[in-house]
Design a protein around this motif. Structure first.
Motif, PDB file in Angstrom:
ATOM      1  N   GLY A 132       0.806  -1.211   0.000  1.00  0.00           N
ATOM      2  CA  GLY A 132       0.000   0.000   0.000  1.00  0.00           C
ATOM      3  C   GLY A 132       0.841   1.263   0.000  1.00  0.00           C
ATOM      4  N   CYS A 133       0.176   2.396   0.167  1.00  0.00           N
ATOM      5  CA  CYS A 133       0.824   3.706   0.016  1.00  0.00           C
ATOM      6  C   CYS A 133       1.686   4.121   1.198  1.00  0.00           C
ATOM      7  N   MET A 134       1.276   3.790   2.415  1.00  0.00           N
ATOM      8  CA  MET A 134       1.771   4.502   3.590  1.00  0.00           C
ATOM      9  C   MET A 134       2.832   3.770   4.403  1.00  0.00           C
ATOM     10  N   LEU A 135       3.095   2.523   4.090  1.00  0.00           N
ATOM     11  CA  LEU A 135       4.050   1.765   4.890  1.00  0.00           C
ATOM     12  C   LEU A 135       5.492   2.136   4.564  1.00  0.00           C
ATOM     13  N   VAL A 136       5.782   2.426   3.324  1.00  0.00           N
ATOM     14  CA  VAL A 136       7.162   2.689   2.911  1.00  0.00           C
ATOM     15  C   VAL A 136       7.358   4.078   2.296  1.00  0.00           C
ATOM     16  N   ARG A 137       6.324   4.914   2.307  1.00  0.00           N
ATOM     17  CA  ARG A 137       6.443   6.244   1.709  1.00  0.00           C
ATOM     18  C   ARG A 137       5.836   7.295   2.634  1.00  0.00           C
ATOM     19  N   PRO A 138       6.418   8.521   2.617  1.00  0.00           N
ATOM     20  CA  PRO A 138       7.649   8.896   1.927  1.00  0.00           C
ATOM     21  C   PRO A 138       8.871   8.338   2.647  1.00  0.00           C
ATOM     22  N   PRO A 139       9.897   7.926   1.906  1.00  0.00           N
ATOM     23  CA  PRO A 139      11.027   7.233   2.529  1.00  0.00           C
ATOM     24  C   PRO A 139      11.774   8.067   3.558  1.00  0.00           C
ATOM     25  N   GLU A 152       0.902   0.397  -5.069  1.00  0.00           N
ATOM     26  CA  GLU A 152      -0.119   1.237  -5.695  1.00  0.00           C
ATOM     27  C   GLU A 152      -1.241   1.538  -4.696  1.00  0.00           C
ATOM     28  N   CYS A 153      -1.899   2.680  -4.872  1.00  0.00           N
ATOM     29  CA  CYS A 153      -2.981   3.081  -3.976  1.00  0.00           C
ATOM     30  C   CYS A 153      -4.239   2.255  -4.236  1.00  0.00           C
ATOM     31  N   CYS A 154      -4.932   1.867  -3.156  1.00  0.00           N
ATOM     32  CA  CYS A 154      -6.197   1.149  -3.298  1.00  0.00           C
ATOM     33  C   CYS A 154      -7.393   2.088  -3.231  1.00  0.00           C
ATOM     34  N   GLY A 155      -7.135   3.375  -2.909  1.00  0.00           N
ATOM     35  CA  GLY A 155      -8.211   4.355  -2.855  1.00  0.00           C
ATOM     36  C   GLY A 155      -9.028   4.347  -1.587  1.00  0.00           C
ATOM     37  N   ALA A 156      -8.486   3.805  -0.504  1.00  0.00           N
ATOM     38  CA  ALA A 156      -9.274   3.668   0.726  1.00  0.00           C
ATOM     39  C   ALA A 156      -9.792   5.006   1.250  1.00  0.00           C
ATOM     40  N   HIS A 157      -8.985   6.063   1.134  1.00  0.00           N
ATOM     41  CA  HIS A 157      -9.416   7.360   1.653  1.00  0.00           C
ATOM     42  C   HIS A 157     -10.507   7.998   0.795  1.00  0.00           C
ATOM     43  N   GLN A 158     -10.733   7.432  -0.385  1.00  0.00           N
ATOM     44  CA  GLN A 158     -11.803   7.916  -1.251  1.00  0.00           C
ATOM     45  C   GLN A 158     -13.008   6.976  -1.246  1.00  0.00           C
ATOM     46  N   GLY A 159     -12.961   5.973  -0.397  1.00  0.00           N
ATOM     47  CA  GLY A 159     -13.972   4.916  -0.424  1.00  0.00           C
ATOM     48  C   GLY A 159     -15.388   5.394  -0.207  1.00  0.00           C
ATOM     49  N   VAL A 160     -15.565   6.450   0.584  1.00  0.00           N
ATOM     50  CA  VAL A 160     -16.904   6.952   0.874  1.00  0.00           C
ATOM     51  C   VAL A 160     -17.317   8.031  -0.118  1.00  0.00           C
ATOM     52  N   VAL A 161     -16.393   8.937  -0.449  1.00  0.00           N
ATOM     53  CA  VAL A 161     -16.762  10.099  -1.276  1.00  0.00           C
ATOM     54  C   VAL A 161     -16.670   9.822  -2.769  1.00  0.00           C
ATOM     55  N   PRO A 207      -5.131  -2.275   7.685  1.00  0.00           N
ATOM     56  CA  PRO A 207      -6.551  -2.600   7.823  1.00  0.00           C
ATOM     57  C   PRO A 207      -7.443  -1.824   6.864  1.00  0.00           C
ATOM     58  N   LEU A 208      -7.034  -0.607   6.490  1.00  0.00           N
ATOM     59  CA  LEU A 208      -7.816   0.160   5.524  1.00  0.00           C
ATOM     60  C   LEU A 208      -7.747  -0.503   4.150  1.00  0.00           C
ATOM     61  N   CYS A 209      -6.554  -0.922   3.769  1.00  0.00           N
ATOM     62  CA  CYS A 209      -6.387  -1.597   2.482  1.00  0.00           C
ATOM     63  C   CYS A 209      -7.156  -2.913   2.456  1.00  0.00           C
ATOM     64  N   GLN A 210      -7.031  -3.686   3.514  1.00  0.00           N
ATOM     65  CA  GLN A 210      -7.667  -4.999   3.545  1.00  0.00           C
ATOM     66  C   GLN A 210      -9.180  -4.876   3.410  1.00  0.00           C
ATOM     67  N   ALA A 211      -9.764  -3.995   4.188  1.00  0.00           N
ATOM     68  CA  ALA A 211     -11.216  -3.811   4.137  1.00  0.00           C
ATOM     69  C   ALA A 211     -11.659  -3.265   2.789  1.00  0.00           C
ATOM     70  N   ASN A 212     -10.906  -2.310   2.273  1.00  0.00           N
ATOM     71  CA  ASN A 212     -11.264  -1.682   1.000  1.00  0.00           C
ATOM     72  C   ASN A 212     -11.207  -2.678  -0.151  1.00  0.00           C
ATOM     73  N   ILE A 213     -10.167  -3.495  -0.176  1.00  0.00           N
ATOM     74  CA  ILE A 213     -10.009  -4.484  -1.242  1.00  0.00           C
ATOM     75  C   ILE A 213     -11.170  -5.473  -1.244  1.00  0.00           C
ATOM     76  N   GLU A 214     -11.595  -5.890  -0.058  1.00  0.00           N
ATOM     77  CA  GLU A 214     -12.683  -6.864  -0.004  1.00  0.00           C
ATOM     78  C   GLU A 214     -14.050  -6.229  -0.244  1.00  0.00           C
ATOM     79  N   MET A 215     -14.216  -4.966   0.154  1.00  0.00           N
ATOM     80  CA  MET A 215     -15.513  -4.312  -0.030  1.00  0.00           C
ATOM     81  C   MET A 215     -15.745  -3.872  -1.471  1.00  0.00           C
ATOM     82  N   ARG A 216     -14.689  -3.429  -2.148  1.00  0.00           N
ATOM     83  CA  ARG A 216     -14.842  -2.800  -3.461  1.00  0.00           C
ATOM     84  C   ARG A 216     -14.527  -3.727  -4.630  1.00  0.00           C
ATOM     85  N   ARG A 217     -14.359  -5.001  -4.369  1.00  0.00           N
ATOM     86  CA  ARG A 217     -14.078  -5.944  -5.442  1.00  0.00           C
ATOM     87  C   ARG A 217     -15.347  -6.183  -6.254  1.00  0.00           C
TER      88      ARG A 217
END
Length: 283
Positions: A149-156, A189-198, A227-237
């Motif tokens: 996901g986006c936030m674990l390794v960035r910004p370095p 790559e971004c999964c779009g979790a922060h845009q999931g509602v809007v 947890p945001l990525c995991q939930a988003n991936i399963e909800m938006r598939r």
């Protein structure tokens, strides 16, 4: 080995199965987790976009608790880890903001506490070889892609953990557990979790791209630490993209020979048990 455990909001609610597996894994590896009842939200959802001082003060409160406990912080959630690391960097480098935050939080920052993601703590501090030595039930036959996901390794310059474009920590861990790790180019790559509602349309497209590429790589499952990525991936598939998404700690738990608690796997929106049972990894 002891850490100050910061579960964060998600692991208290939508990702309780993650919290369960984290505690189980650490207990079985002999890692002590010290948790304070007074921890607060790190502000990752909105505070950083609304109020700069608040965005530092919220995670600083948790840093203060870790200082008091005398233990480095470990955060399973990638978003929490990122906010804690950002706050710690500002407190170390900006004397003016540090003074304002110290007055707000009512503590004296010492800089003696380090912030780690749980993945980093297990791979780089505890050690891959020590984990491998405890494997009782290798994940033989399981084909996975690792999704950071986006936030674990960035910004370095903030996270200071692994390679920002092609990280390897989770890949190496999964290999030690016996899984077959497939190469793919979407691991950060971004999964779009922060845009999931809007913006559900955008999020669905991003998740669809991830799952399509994972399936093209030959994966049977995704592995993540967010947890945001995991939930988003399963909800938006979409309905033909039923790849299960595991927290990396769940797979460590299985590999260590800890009995699978089906009640926790039922919290997944894509049931992982058929895959595990087909590989003789669950009864």
């Amino acid at each position: 080995m002891k850490f100050f455990y910061y579960p964060g909001c998600s692991l208290e609610a939508t990702a309780k199965e993650y919290d369960h597996s984290v505690r189980s894994v650490c207990q079985n590896l002999g890692i002590e987790l010290v948790e304070s009842e007074d921890w607060c939200c790190c502000g990752s959802s909105a505070a950083h976009s609304l109020n700069k001082l608040l965005s530092i003060a919220l995670p600083a409160h948790n840093i203060a608790l870790a200082q008091k406990a005398g233990a480095d912080i470990v955060a399973p959630c990638s978003a929490c880890f990122n906010r804690l690391k950002r706050a710690d960097k500002v407190l170390r480098e900006d004397g003016e903001i540090r003074q304002r935050v110290e007055e707000t939080v009512e503590f004296k920052y010492t800089g003696t506490i380090n912030v780690y993601s749980l993945l980093e703590a297990l791979v780089s501090i505890y050690g891959l070889d020590k984990i491998a030595a405890r494997v009782k039930k290798p994940l033989n036959g399981m084909k996975v892609v690792c999704y950071y996901g986006c936030m674990l390794v960035r910004p370095p310059e903030v996270t200071n953990f692994d390679r920002p474009e092609n990280p390897q920590s989770m890949d190496n861990l999964m290999k030690k557990l016996g899984a077959e790790v497939k190469m793919w180019s979407y691991k950060t790559e971004c999964c779009g979790a922060h845009q999931g509602v809007v913006n559900e349309k955008l999020t669905t497209r991003l998740v669809g791209n991830l799952l399509e590429m994972a399936m093209e790589a030959g994966a049977q499952a995704l592995v993540t630490s967010c947890p945001l990525c995991q939930a988003n991936i399963e909800m938006r598939r979409n309905q033909v993209q039923d790849l299960p998404s595991f927290y990396f700690t769940e797979l460590i738990e299985i590999a260590l020979g800890v009995p699978v608690e089906k009640i926790w796997f039922k919290k997944h929106l894509v049931n992982p048990l058929p895959l595990l049972q087909s590989l003789n990894l669950a009864s």
